[in-house]
Design a protein around this motif. Sequence first.
Motif, PDB file in Angstrom:
ATOM      1  N   LEU A  34       0.820  -1.210   0.000  1.00 57.00           N
ATOM      2  CA  LEU A  34       0.000   0.000   0.000  1.00 57.00           C
ATOM      3  C   LEU A  34       0.852   1.259   0.000  1.00 57.00           C
ATOM      4  CD1 LEU A  34      -2.814  -0.991   2.515  1.00 57.00           C
ATOM      5  CD2 LEU A  34      -3.028  -0.763   0.047  1.00 57.00           C
TER       6      LEU A  34
ATOM      7  N   GLN B 271      -8.297 -10.061   6.581  1.00 56.78           N
ATOM      8  CA  GLN B 271      -7.297  -9.048   6.282  1.00 56.78           C
ATOM      9  C   GLN B 271      -6.471  -8.780   7.529  1.00 56.78           C
ATOM     10  OE1 GLN B 271      -8.741  -5.119   6.552  1.00 56.78           O
ATOM     11  NE2 GLN B 271     -10.801  -5.787   7.055  1.00 56.78           N
TER      12      GLN B 271
ATOM     13  N   ARG C 194      -8.416   2.978  -1.700  1.00 59.36           N
ATOM     14  CA  ARG C 194      -6.974   2.820  -1.517  1.00 59.36           C
ATOM     15  C   ARG C 194      -6.370   1.892  -2.541  1.00 59.36           C
ATOM     16  NH1 ARG C 194      -5.137   6.982   1.321  1.00 59.36           N
ATOM     17  NH2 ARG C 194      -6.261   7.167   3.289  1.00 59.36           N
ATOM     18  N   HIS C 195      -7.057   0.806  -2.781  1.00 55.88           N
ATOM     19  CA  HIS C 195      -6.408  -0.235  -3.550  1.00 55.88           C
ATOM     20  C   HIS C 195      -7.430  -1.225  -4.070  1.00 55.88           C
ATOM     21  CE1 HIS C 195      -2.581  -2.353  -4.413  1.00 55.88           C
ATOM     22  NE2 HIS C 195      -3.365  -3.419  -4.431  1.00 55.88           N
TER      23      HIS C 195
ATOM     24  N   LEU D 285     -11.435 -12.918  -8.050  1.00 59.86           N
ATOM     25  CA  LEU D 285     -12.012 -12.195  -6.934  1.00 59.86           C
ATOM     26  C   LEU D 285     -11.563 -10.741  -7.039  1.00 59.86           C
ATOM     27  CD1 LEU D 285     -13.694 -13.134  -4.488  1.00 59.86           C
ATOM     28  CD2 LEU D 285     -11.557 -13.362  -3.242  1.00 59.86           C
TER      29      LEU D 285
ATOM     30  N   ILE E 211     -11.012  -7.487  -4.962  1.00 60.77           N
ATOM     31  CA  ILE E 211     -10.876  -7.077  -3.574  1.00 60.77           C
ATOM     32  C   ILE E 211     -10.573  -5.595  -3.521  1.00 60.77           C
ATOM     33  CG2 ILE E 211      -9.467  -7.284  -1.507  1.00 60.77           C
ATOM     34  CD1 ILE E 211      -9.221 -10.161  -2.004  1.00 60.77           C
TER      35      ILE E 211
ATOM     36  N   VAL F 274      -9.772  -2.308  -1.148  1.00 63.92           N
ATOM     37  CA  VAL F 274      -9.340  -1.820   0.152  1.00 63.92           C
ATOM     38  C   VAL F 274      -9.629  -0.328   0.222  1.00 63.92           C
ATOM     39  CG1 VAL F 274      -7.409  -1.572   1.730  1.00 63.92           C
ATOM     40  CG2 VAL F 274      -7.472  -3.486   0.144  1.00 63.92           C
TER      41      VAL F 274
ATOM     42  N   VAL G 119     -11.482  -1.494   5.214  1.00 64.70           N
ATOM     43  CA  VAL G 119     -12.516  -2.455   4.861  1.00 64.70           C
ATOM     44  C   VAL G 119     -12.125  -3.166   3.580  1.00 64.70           C
ATOM     45  CG1 VAL G 119     -14.835  -2.709   3.991  1.00 64.70           C
ATOM     46  CG2 VAL G 119     -14.397  -1.243   5.934  1.00 64.70           C
ATOM     47  N   VAL G 120     -12.267  -4.431   3.586  1.00 62.99           N
ATOM     48  CA  VAL G 120     -11.993  -5.188   2.389  1.00 62.99           C
ATOM     49  C   VAL G 120     -13.322  -5.669   1.827  1.00 62.99           C
ATOM     50  CG1 VAL G 120     -10.957  -7.263   1.489  1.00 62.99           C
ATOM     51  CG2 VAL G 120      -9.736  -5.889   3.161  1.00 62.99           C
TER      52      VAL G 120
ATOM     53  N   GLN H  24     -15.201  -7.722  -1.086  1.00 64.96           N
ATOM     54  CA  GLN H  24     -14.842  -8.778  -2.029  1.00 64.96           C
ATOM     55  C   GLN H  24     -16.012  -9.036  -2.949  1.00 64.96           C
ATOM     56  OE1 GLN H  24     -15.361 -12.667  -0.445  1.00 64.96           O
ATOM     57  NE2 GLN H  24     -16.011 -11.859   1.541  1.00 64.96           N
TER      58      GLN H  24
ATOM     59  N   PRO I  64     -16.732 -12.104  -6.016  1.00 60.63           N
ATOM     60  CA  PRO I  64     -16.206 -13.105  -6.942  1.00 60.63           C
ATOM     61  C   PRO I  64     -16.799 -12.917  -8.337  1.00 60.63           C
ATOM     62  CG  PRO I  64     -17.790 -14.088  -5.429  1.00 60.63           C
ATOM     63  CD  PRO I  64     -17.784 -12.639  -5.149  1.00 60.63           C
TER      64      PRO I  64
ATOM     65  N   ARG J  74     -20.013  -1.160  -3.970  1.00 65.48           N
ATOM     66  CA  ARG J  74     -21.346  -1.068  -3.358  1.00 65.48           C
ATOM     67  C   ARG J  74     -21.539   0.202  -2.552  1.00 65.48           C
ATOM     68  NH1 ARG J  74     -22.760  -6.272  -0.016  1.00 65.48           N
ATOM     69  NH2 ARG J  74     -21.583  -4.959   1.368  1.00 65.48           N
TER      70      ARG J  74
END
Lengths: 352, 352
Positions: free
Chosen positions: A151, A169, B144-145, B157, B159, B161, B166-167, B169, B171, B232
């Motif tokens: 990051l 995570q 962030r990522h 998947l 993902i 960040v 918060v991650v 996800q 699929p 979301r």
Amino acid sequence: MPDPVPLRPELDKRKAFILATVVYEYVATAEPVGSNTLTQKYNLGVSSATIRNEMAELEAGGYLVQPHTSAGRIPSDAGYRTYVDQLMRPEPLQNDEQRRIHDEFREASRELDDVIEHTTRLLGQLSRNVAFVVAPARNSQTFRHVQLIWLSERTGLAIVVTSLGVVAQHPFDHPGLVADDLTRLSNRLNMTLAGRSLREIGAHETAAIVRDAGLVDELAHVLVRAFADAMRADAPPAVASSGAQHLLDQPEFQDLRKLRSILRIIEEQKVLYDLVADSMATEGPTIKIGHELGSDEITECSIVTVPYRFGDETVGVLAILGPRRMPYARLLALATGTANSLNRHLANTDIR
Amino acid sequence: MPDPVPLRPELDKRKAFILATVVYEYVATAEPVGSNTLTQKYNLGVSSATIRNEMAELEAGGYLVQPHTSAGRIPSDAGYRTYVDQLMRPEPLQNDEQRRIHDEFREASRELDDVIEHTTRLLGQLSRNVAFVVAPARNSQTFRHVQLIWLSERTGLAIVVTSLGVVAQHPFDHPGLVADDLTRLSNRLNMTLAGRSLREIGAHETAAIVRDAGLVDELAHVLVRAFADAMRADAPPAVASSGAQHLLDQPEFQDLRKLRSILRIIEEQKVLYDLVADSMATEGPTIKIGHELGSDEITECSIVTVPYRFGDETVGVLAILGPRRMPYARLLALATGTANSLNRHLANTDIR
DNA sequence: TGCTGGCACTCCTGCCTCGTGACTGCTAAG
DNA sequence: CTTAGCAGTCACGAGGCAGGAGTGCCAGCA
């Protein structure tokens, strides 16, 4: 002192019928059942005096109890137990319930937390009792993938994907992170660990893999810890619950003291988990009645549990908690039906 | 019909003191307060007859009401409102409460869900009322990522960040996935989107980036959807709650009908959210009393809310729900103190 | 004009009593 | 073994009653 309860002396057919009818009637009405009610509502072919004699014997046998002298009778724990084990007729799921369950899972998300939450609410609504669901413990899942994400120069994130799609995570800090190092290490870990159960992946194994990657010692240490934290295989499983307001509809919980102790229990995930932990070891449904729950606080309750599976393994359980005077057959069908749908849903969710 | 309540006619000093004292006493004892109680327990320097006259005027002014003719008086909504706005003295946080909050956040996890859950429980325990916390909405967070992970030839998947760690996800399935494509695309997205608010990142922008990456059209479509789903941004924020059992200790909820409607409300995240949504737009704490809550079901309740922040922005709120007869000053201090600690914790959690 | 003591009045609350009804267990007869 | 009849037990609810808390009002006093 009442005599110790004899170990299930054979009940003749008539006694069995009377016991079953008392349970049925009491579950429906919440009123102690008297001999007159039985003869009038059910076609027994004998007079109430005969029923009285039979009921007296059932009480002596420990199946029924009398709240007070001039009242009817209600089932004891042993009475319910006999009913559940030997007398109760399996009840099929109602069509509308079946449909409701089906609809719920058709539009269910693929995120495990969501699924557990929705299942709990569904079960609470349909059962009109308190429902709770023990989520899959991490250690019952299979390792799919790890990605160490870069990051910034000093922070990264370890992300672990498991068979149930759960993403764990854990952030880590270390000066001088290099993106390439992390990618290389991720690949190594993936090659070695893919498809294995989280339970068997020990810290020292990961430590060895990390060490072989040729990183600075200190960084390696940080990464191993982040990885281990993200796996957290030994964390107690989460428990979701729903439907506490249904307790208020039950006459046995009009007493606020009882209500309070049960509400307190419902808010403690740990306690709920302990109540049903052992039934995860069982293949089929489990029904625990009153004192069998092993807790003084909820001797007035019963719990129906049905384990659910992922792959070949039981990973959690659905539970319905209510007064001992619960419609066991219906709730059993409900929990079983829901568990089946959940099993199917989880199988489809698997990230192969 | 009582006259319409006049808009805050200036209360003279003695009336103000009497009102404040009635609130204080009623909060403490839950019994209607009579003129004798006031003269005996508090040093007013006048006789009970005088107090009676004053109280009659306070009742005419809409500040007090009498449950029945021969009872003492209790504060009306307007009475509580005046107390809260003008009369109440701020109360400092108790030392042990301060310490408890401090300890809780010192060992708090860096996972947002955990933090919200622990904060809720903490607030429920300390306030001895129902506490609930609205979690940060996705759209108040910063991108962030993103990492598109290759899991097999046909599944991957997405993902995401965010600033709060918060991650998210999601699929996706598509035949013929190639790990390199996904990595390349991840990098592009990261370069363009890093540091921007989820709210402003629109679907068409991501679509454009994905399209430029030169992927098969169909795959691009799948990826855009997976990415959008993972973000979301418009999902309603989650609401955690704790401490429902404390309601049972309150004399006003001995009535099971009232209790039931409140329990039902507590189980509905949506309803809880609606009760406090508008107070997120406010800078400081908000107190809503009885009818001010705008819901017929909980006119007997009040809610104290304090927004909490991440970066420069309010992202959620802490709330304490209890009977109108609540110790407003204490709960306000409690909620504010907890919010401060939470603010600090979140600021430290930021993945820079 | 404002405060106070006194007094009659209201109404909740807890307590007691008593009648009613729903059971039971027992007994004696079929 | 079953049954009708009967006396006995006990919870429950209604009604009545006394006690107490608190009010509003009034007349007198500073």
